[in-house]
Scaffold this active site. Sequence first.
Site, PDB file in Angstrom:
ATOM      1  CG  HIS A  82      -1.855  -1.201   1.204  1.00 40.66           C
ATOM      2  ND1 HIS A  82      -2.815  -1.401   0.239  1.00 40.66           N
ATOM      3  CD2 HIS A  82      -1.931  -2.269   2.040  1.00 40.66           C
ATOM      4  CE1 HIS A  82      -3.452  -2.540   0.476  1.00 40.66           C
ATOM      5  NE2 HIS A  82      -2.936  -3.082   1.563  1.00 40.66           N
ATOM      6  CB  ALA A  91       4.393   0.105  -3.180  1.00 32.19           C
ATOM      7  CG  ASP A  92      -0.682   2.743  -3.975  1.00 27.65           C
ATOM      8  OD1 ASP A  92      -1.255   3.788  -3.669  1.00 27.65           O
ATOM      9  OD2 ASP A  92      -0.931   1.652  -3.427  1.00 27.65           O
ATOM     10  CG  HIS A 151      -4.628   0.900  -5.869  1.00 24.24           C
ATOM     11  ND1 HIS A 151      -5.061   0.796  -4.565  1.00 24.24           N
ATOM     12  CD2 HIS A 151      -5.746   0.940  -6.621  1.00 24.24           C
ATOM     13  CE1 HIS A 151      -6.377   0.780  -4.535  1.00 24.24           C
ATOM     14  NE2 HIS A 151      -6.815   0.866  -5.775  1.00 24.24           N
TER      15      HIS A 151
END
Length: 256
Positions: free
Chosen positions: A197, A199-200, A223
Site C-alpha cells: 500500500h 508503494a503506490d 494501484h
Amino acid sequence: AGSIPMLIMTVLPICAFAEKPVDLRIMRGGTDVSHSPTINYIRNVLLPRLNMMGLSAQIKVVRYGYYPKGMGEVHLKVNPSRRLKPLWLTEFGELEKIEGISVCTFLEERKVAERQKKAALKTLKNDGYDAEIQVLNDRSNPLQKGSSITLWAKTSKGCIIGADAIGELGKRSEDVGREAATKLIEELEAKPTVDVHLADMLIPYMALAHGRSAYLVRTVTDHLETNVWLIEELTGVKFKLSKVGNLIKVECEGVG
C-alpha cells in the site's frame, strides 16, 4: 462516509510545496473505512516515511469516523519543503520491532479493541513475532460506532512496513485482529522495503524529489501500476520496474 485518509493523500503533495505552512481541518468523513488506509496507517507509516524525505506533516484525530455516517474530524498540519530528498530503500535489514494501535469507538463494553489486539498478538506469536499494541477505547464520536487496528514494523535499515484492518457489522473482532496480523506477516516474510500500500502512495513524492529514488515491494498492484502511469503522464518522469530476487524494484530519477 467519504475517506478522510484518501482526501489527505490527494492534497498532501500540493501542500508539500505551498508557500507557507498549511493547517487543514477535515470534517464529516470517515477516518477508518473500507477500501482506504486507516488514519493511523497514514500517521504511523506514510507520514514518518515522508518526513525522511523532508516533508513534515502531523495529524491530530479529533473524532474517529466510520461507515456509514462518518462524522470524523482530523486536523492536518504541513510544513512545506523547498526540495524533497530522494528515497533510497533497497535493503530490509533486521526486524527491530512491531507496534500497533487497536481502536474502538463506543464499543468498550464489548472489549472490541482488546479482542482485536489479543487476536493480532496471537497470530503474530504463532509465526514467531512479538509486538506492542496500544488499546484505545475512544469516545469521541457518539454518532457512529466502529473499530480498526493498525500494525507497523520497523527495521534496522529504516523500513516501515504497515498493515491494517477495519471492523464491520457482523465481523468478529478476533477476525479483524487476525486479518491485520496476517497481512503484516505476509509482508515481513517477503522482506520488502515498503508494503504494497505504501508503494503506490510514494510514487508522486519520488517523482517530485531531487535525485534518484528506489524501493523494493513484494508485488505490483493495480494501484501501483495506475499511479506510475498517471505520474509519468503528469511529470514526464520515467519509472523502471525490475525483478530483484522475489521482489520488484521500483525506481526513478525525480524532477526536483
